[in-house]
Every structure is written in structure tokens, then in C-alpha cells.
Design an enzyme around this catalytic site. Structure first.
Site, PDB file in Angstrom:
ATOM      1  N   HIS A   1      -1.342   7.120   8.291  1.00 56.56           N
ATOM      2  CA  HIS A   1      -0.545   5.991   8.783  1.00 56.56           C
ATOM      3  C   HIS A   1       0.949   6.215   8.491  1.00 56.56           C
ATOM      4  CE1 HIS A   1       0.015   1.554   9.551  1.00 56.56           C
ATOM      5  NE2 HIS A   1       1.078   1.765   8.785  1.00 56.56           N
ATOM      6  N   GLU A   2       1.255   6.569   7.263  1.00 57.51           N
ATOM      7  CA  GLU A   2       2.667   6.725   6.879  1.00 57.51           C
ATOM      8  C   GLU A   2       3.313   7.918   7.580  1.00 57.51           C
ATOM      9  OE1 GLU A   2       4.041   4.265   5.306  1.00 57.51           O
ATOM     10  OE2 GLU A   2       2.041   3.374   5.136  1.00 57.51           O
TER      11      GLU A   2
ATOM     12  N   GLU B   1       3.776  -0.905  13.599  1.00 58.60           N
ATOM     13  CA  GLU B   1       2.573  -1.008  12.767  1.00 58.60           C
ATOM     14  C   GLU B   1       1.269  -0.803  13.529  1.00 58.60           C
ATOM     15  OE1 GLU B   1       2.798  -0.581   9.886  1.00 58.60           O
ATOM     16  OE2 GLU B   1       4.808  -1.198   9.333  1.00 58.60           O
TER      17      GLU B   1
ATOM     18  N   GLY C   1       0.834  -1.195   0.000  1.00 58.34           N
ATOM     19  CA  GLY C   1       0.000   0.000   0.000  1.00 58.34           C
ATOM     20  C   GLY C   1       0.865   1.239   0.000  1.00 58.34           C
ATOM     21  N   ALA C   2       1.898   1.233   0.857  1.00 60.36           N
ATOM     22  CA  ALA C   2       2.796   2.376   0.974  1.00 60.36           C
ATOM     23  C   ALA C   2       4.020   1.960   1.773  1.00 60.36           C
ATOM     24  CB  ALA C   2       2.090   3.533   1.677  1.00 60.36           C
ATOM     25  N   MET C   3       5.055   2.820   1.777  1.00 58.51           N
ATOM     26  CA  MET C   3       6.280   2.529   2.529  1.00 58.51           C
ATOM     27  C   MET C   3       6.828   3.822   3.109  1.00 58.51           C
ATOM     28  SD  MET C   3       8.584   0.464   3.652  1.00 58.51           S
ATOM     29  CE  MET C   3       9.929   1.097   4.653  1.00 58.51           C
ATOM     30  N   GLU C   4       7.151   3.759   4.418  1.00 52.79           N
ATOM     31  CA  GLU C   4       7.441   4.973   5.181  1.00 52.79           C
ATOM     32  C   GLU C   4       8.895   5.438   5.108  1.00 52.79           C
ATOM     33  OE1 GLU C   4       6.572   1.940   6.441  1.00 52.79           O
ATOM     34  OE2 GLU C   4       7.613   1.530   8.322  1.00 52.79           O
ATOM     35  N   ASN C   5       9.518   5.422   3.932  1.00 54.34           N
ATOM     36  CA  ASN C   5      10.878   5.973   3.814  1.00 54.34           C
ATOM     37  C   ASN C   5      10.885   7.380   4.392  1.00 54.34           C
ATOM     38  OD1 ASN C   5      11.435   3.712   1.937  1.00 54.34           O
ATOM     39  ND2 ASN C   5      10.100   4.909   0.609  1.00 54.34           N
TER      40      ASN C   5
HETATM   41 ZN   LIG Z   1       2.898   0.818   8.459  1.00 53.18          ZN
END
Ligand SMILES: [Zn+2]
Length: 651
Positions: A114-115, A137, A78-82
């Protein structure tokens, strides 16, 4: 700055950036492939809100010096928190607010919040090892819901969360569940931590703790934890220590069983009106467990609201008449009432608050799956919901009825369709097909949901006819039809369509004007009830017409299709190596998302044997859980198929 290596990102591609929005000195931008700037406004709005919200909630400035949010056209997750360069799949960032549904906008608000929460939880402070991934998470999910609740109170995000809690409970009621936190010794185990137990059960128990400690005490403990461990690594115990200091409560002891043991309790209540007996057991669909919990229970009765800590096997409770457990509906436990109490709760259902209505219906369905309540009694509960104003509360009812529709004997199916039409028809008629002035987003969402239920689950011919007309108008002029109604019309046309409709959906998918439309038309193509079109979709997955990011949910949808699933499963087995090569690594498990609904005994046995001989790489725990959920539903069919129908009476 000091940061974990997994947060470093270098992104290369033909991308355009929006002008930066200044959020208290932090420049916030959206990056996208050329031509999509007009879809970025909503993400910038929620992004700026979230950045301010978390800075204030944590009392710590954003740890980076800029924040870019990048929409990637084909992205596995869904997404990635770089840190400062968050990547998203397009449906999680870009949207046209005018033509989308509330659920599509809410998904973007959720993922963006969330991110951005991860910039503190995960990026500024990182778990020491993968056993603690829930610290990242579950917290990011919890903060996401708090933030979106503050962003759009009219969306009632905590009420909608009940659906995620119920899904986590569905997994946690299995013998093959696991604790939220457990020792991780292999990459496969680390990868398998990213599931609903980590995210949703984790979030549920944090919410339970927040309600118990109070919001401000909880917040100050979290802020102290982040400040103490900034640019460092932590264990779960560090978090409990900070919350103990802030609250003076033995937080670590209370949380131990919820985090370090799998499963959860069911409370069975019996009584005569002022003295009640509450029995605790571990809730399992199949077999039995022996664990017990300290359960912080809120209740209400004729004497008013109260709270009790239920521990051990039996608790006596003195309370007034009309007892209701799980007041506010925030607890991570199931409730079962004796027959007399249950009739009372069901008859008062419309008077309860929304979270409680959700919990009563959801508990009833869980008790059906466990074999402790019959399907007719569940239908009787649903019949009390005719005027239900909250779309979220309709979900457990329509979800349960939809599962019954899969197992009902063919001769009794028209009767069940009639039950659905009688249930949703009057309210659907009142709402009509066009929004009225002054309606909220959720009012509109409800209209769409009821049209879908009436047309698909209820097989209402008039609804199908109207849906076809609306669909044509909608294709002609998008602004002439409300987004929720248009989406509902597509779903009904697809579920009642054939080869001709399929061809149109495929064409619309290829030329879609927004990421949401692309998914909408692909999903429509998947749901056409025709084995030949389903076979075409399998080809589209293999030949790359379907983006790899979408292959897992497309395949899952084909296998789970009520009517064509068994035939498509045979086809997928023949093409197994080609098919299973399409999902991005670490998302392969999603291919079996809907096998639990294959409750036909011979199909279920075949799927189970096949997956044993052809295990999906890196998918051990999830496969065991999905197979067990499938067995639960084979049992449901065995019990309900012979007895569910017009002649049966509820017990
Ligand atoms: Zn997450």
C-alpha cells in the site's frame, strides 16, 4: 523534487539500518530500533517485490532515489507514505516469519505494498484537495491487493478482500453514510475522510470497474493518467478522462452514482426457472432510501454465465434454471432471493466458487440485520459449510453466529454453542492440532480458525483443555508448535481464563520478543472475561503501560467485550477525561469501534446519550455511524432473542 509538504519527513532517533537491497538501481532499506534486525527480512522481500511490480505496472520509474522503510515503536497510524522515508508501526513492518501467523505476515505485505503504491499514487501525482483523498487511498488499497495477489497467489488476497468489502457495505447501508467523494471545508472533515468508505468502498468500485473494462485497458488508462499528471495535482474527473480515452467507455457516467452518492443497491430476485424479475432498491438496515444505480451484474444459470446492466426499479431477465446473481462475488450490492430460489442456492452452496460462497453467506447475514431473513435461516445456511476449505469463507458465517451468540436468550445459548460445535467439529477433527506435509499457509490458518471457533464460540471443553496444554508447550518451545495453532491456543486460554491467566499474559506482554507477540498477549489480556482484570487494563491504559498507539483498540475491545463490556463501560465513563486523553490525535474514534455490538437496549441508550453529552473531539460522522450500527443490533436482539433456539423452525 517537487512534492507536497505533507510528504516531507525528518526522523530522529536511535535507529539501525539493514544493508541496502538493490532494486533495479534503487537502494531499499529497513530501519528499526537496535536489536530488531532479525525481524526485517520479510519486509525487504515484499518491499523489493512491490517496487518492481509497480514500476512495471505503471510503466514509470520510482520517483525517488532511495527508499527507506522505518519501524517506529509507538506510531499513531498503520503507516505514512513520506516520499522515500515511509514510516510504519512495528507490527506493520517487523515480523518473525517462523513464529507468526499468515494474517500477521499478510498485514505486513498489505501495508508495505500500500505505502509503496503511494510513491506513485499520492506522491508523484497528488489530489488537488481533500475531497479527492480517495484518489490516493482507494487506489493505494486497490494496488496493494493486486500486488499481494501477485506476490503470494496462494494467499488468495482478492478473496480475503471480500471481508473489507462487506465491512464497507455495513457502513454504507446506514442513513448516516456519505459519498466516497464530498466537499471538505474543515480539518475535521478532512480527517474523517480516512475511513472504510474511502478505502474499502473506493477499492470495491475500482475493482468493479476493472472487471468491467478489462485489466489491460484499465492498466493503460492508469499509466496514462500518472504520466500526464506527474509532479502535479488532479481531480477525480482527470482519472475518468484517462480511463475513457483508454477504453472508449463513458466511465465518468458509470462511476458518478458510485462515487458521488452514498449507499448501494439490493437486488431482490423472484422467478420460476426461466423468466426472472429483479427488483432494485436502496439497501438500508433502518428506514429506506430512494436512490437507484446502474448495476453491472454478472450471473450464472443452467444456460451458462451471463451479464446484465440492472437499472431502474424492475428488470426482467431470461435465463436458465438455478439462477445465481453476483457471479464471482465481486459486486458492490446485496442480493435477496425469493424462498424457492434461496433454498436452491443454499443447497448448491458447496458447488459455487469461493467468492460466490462468501457473497451468499454475507448477503444472508446482511438480510438478517435488515430484518428480512430470520436467524434460524442464517443458521441453516451456515450448516451447509461443514467442509468449507477457505478460511475467508468461514468469516461471514462465524461472524454472524458470533453476533447471534450476543443476542440469543440465555436459555438457548447452550443450543447455539452446540450448533457451532456440530458445524466446525468434524472438519476440526480431520485437521487435528498439527500441520500435515504439503499444507498451504491457508490450510494452517483454517486449522487455527476452527480451533478458536470451537473453543470460544462453541465452548468445547475438550478444546479448552487441549489449548491449555498446547499453550504450555508453546511457551516452552516455540518451534514445537505451529504458529497458527499457538495463536489459537492463546486466544482460547484467554477467553476461558481468569485472574491467573491474566497475570501471565501481562507478563508475557511486557517481555514479548516480537511486535506480533506484544499485540497477541495484550489482546489476550483484554479478552479475559473478568470485570476485575478488565479494570486493571483500564489502569494500564491510563498509566502508560499500554503504548498510546494501542490504547484505542484496547479500549474498544474492553467496551465491546461480550460479558464484561457493560461493567467496564461504567468504569470508563468515570475516568472519561483520563481515558480519552490517551489515544494519539486523529485515532480517538477507534475507541468506539465495537460499540455497535452493545445491543443491550439500556446499555445502548446510555452509550448514545453519553456520547451526545461528551462528544469525542473531531468524531462526528463516525460517531453517528457507530450509533446507528448499534441501533441496528438492538433491533437484531429484539427480533431474535425471543425466537432463536432449538424449537424454532426456519422460514
Ligand atoms: Zn494510504
Amino acid at each position: 523534487m517537487i512534492m507536497p509538504t505533507y510528504l516531507v519527513a525528518l526522523i530522529v532517533g536511535e535507529l539501525e539500518a539493514t544493508d541496502p537491497v538493490d532494486v533495479s538501481g534503487v537502494p531499499l532499506r529497513v530501519l528499526h530500533v537496535p536489536g530488531k534486525a532479525h525481524l526485517s527480512e520479510f519486509a525487504l522481500d515484499i518491499g523489493a517485490f512491490a517496487l518492481r511490480y509497480f514500476t512495471e505496472y505503471f510503466g514509470i520509474p520510482y520517483p525517488g532515489d532511495k527508499l527507506d522503510m522505518i519501524a517506529i515503536p509507538d506510531f499513531s497510524h498503520g503507516a505514512m507514505e513520506n516520499l522515500g522515508a515511509i514510516t510504519y508501526r512495528e507490527t506493520a513492518l517487523l515480523v518473525d516469519p517462523e513464529t507468526s501467523t499468515q494474517a500477521e505476515r499478510a498485514r505486513i505485505a498489505d501495508v508495505v505494498a500500500h505505502e509503496i503504491a503511494h510513491m506513485w499514487f499520492g506522491d508523484l501525482v497528488t489530489m488537488r484537495w481533500w475531497n479527492g483523498v480517495w484518489l490516493n487511498e482507494a487506489f493505494a488499497s486497490f494496488m496493494e491487493t493486486k500486488c499481494v495477489e501477485a506476490y503470494r497467489p496462494d494467499w488468495k488476497r482478492w478473496l480475503a478482500f471480500a471481508g473489507e468489502r462487506a465491512y464497507a457495505m455495513d457502513i454504507d447501508a446506514l442513513e448516516s453514510t456519505r459519498p466516497i467523494e464530498f466537499d471538505v471545508e474543515s480539518p475535521e472533515q478532512a480527517s474523517e475522510m480516512f475511513d472504510s468508505l474511502t478505502y474499502s468502498k473506493g477499492q470495491s468500485v475500482l475493482r468493479m470497474l476493472e472487471v468491467y473494462l478489462g485489466e489491460e485497458v484499465f492498466r493503460s488508462g492508469i499509466a496514462a493518467y500518472l504520466a500526464a499528471h506527474a509532479y502535479g495535482n488532479t481531480e477525480t474527473a482527470d482519472l475518468w478522462r484517462a480511463l475513457e480515452t483508454a477504453s472508449g467507455e463513458a466511465v465518468g457516467d458509470i462511476m458518478e452514482a458510485w462515487v458521488n452518492r452514498g449507499g448501494f443497491p439490493r437486488l431482490t430476485v423472484s422467478g420460476d426457472g426461466d423468466t426472472y424479475r429483479i427488483e432494485q432498491e436502496q439497501f438500508r438496515y433502518l428506514g429506506s432510501g430512494t436512490d437507484r444505480w446502474e448495476v453491472p451484474v454478472l450471473y450464472s444459470s443452467g444456460d451458462g454465465p451471463g451479464r446484465v446492466l440492472v437499472a431502474g426499479d424492475v428488470t426482467r431477465l431470461d435465463a436458465g434454471p438455478e439462477l445465481l446473481l453476483n457471479r464471482r462475488g465481486q459486486g458492490f450490492y446485496r442480493v435477496r432471493y425469493d424462498a424457492g430460489l434461496f433454498d436452491g442456492v443454499v443447497s448448491r452452496l458447496p458447488d459455487l466458487v469461493a467468492g460466490e460462497r462468501y457473497a451468499v453467506v454475507s448477503d444472508a447475514w446482511a438480510n438478517v440485520l435488515a430484518g428480512d431473513l430470520d436467524g434460524m435461516s442464517f443458521v441453516a445456511v451456515c450448516r451447509r459449510l461443514g467442509d468449507e476449505p477457505e478460511p475467508a469463507v468461514w468469516e461471514p458465517a462465524l461472524g454472524g453466529l458470533s453476533e447471534l451468540d450476543r443476542v440469543v436468550a440465555p436459555g438457548a445459548r447452550p443450543w447455539l454453542q452446540g450448533v457451532v460445535r456440530d458445524l466446525v467439529g468434524p472438519l476440526a477433527d480431520r485437521l487435528g492440532w498439527e500441520p500435515q506435509p504439503g499444507e498451504s499457509d491457508l490450510d494452517r490458518k483454517l486449522r487455527g480458525r476452527l480451533i478458536t471457533a470451537r473453543g470460544i464460540l462453541g465452548r468445547d471443553t475438550e478444546t479448552a483443555k487441549l489449548a491449555t496444554e498446547v499453550f504450555e508447550t508453546w511457551l516452552d518451545r516455540r518451534d514445537a508448535v505451529d504458529g497458527e495453532v499457538g495463536a489459537a491456543a492463546v486466544a482460547v486460554v484467554a477467553a476461558t481464563g481468569g485472574a491467573a491467566e491474566f497475570e501471565r499474559f501481562v507478563e508475557l506482554y511486557r517481555t514479548a520478543a516480537s511486535p506480533q507477540d506484544e499485540v497477541r498477549f495484550l489482546r489476550a489480556a483484554v479478552s479475559v472475561p473478568d470485570p476485575a482484570t478488565a479494570a486493571r487494563v483500564v489502569e494500564m491504559v491510563i498509566d502508560g503501560t499500554v503504548r498510546r498507539q494501542d490504547s484505542p483498540w484496547v479500549l474498544a475491545g474492553l467496551i465491546g467485550h461480550r460479558d464484561t463490556g457493560p461493567a467496564t463501560w461504567e468504569l470508563i465513563k468515570h475516568r472519561w477525561d483520563e481515558v480519552t486523553a490517551t489515544p494519539p490525535p486523529q485515532t480517538t474514534r477507534r475507541v468506539i469501534d465495537y460499540i455497535p455490538y452493545r445491543s443491550e437496549p439500556e446499555v445502548a441508550a446510555d452509550i448514545e446519550a453519553w456520547l451526545q453529552d461528551h462528544p469525542l473531539p473531531g468524531v462526528t460522522k463516525y460517531a453517528a455511524q457507530q450509533i446507528e450500527r448499534m441501533r441496528v443490533r438492538v433491533g437484531l436482539r429484539e427480533r431474535e432473542a425471543p425466537r432463536l433456539g432449538p424449537g424454532a423452525s426456519s422460514s
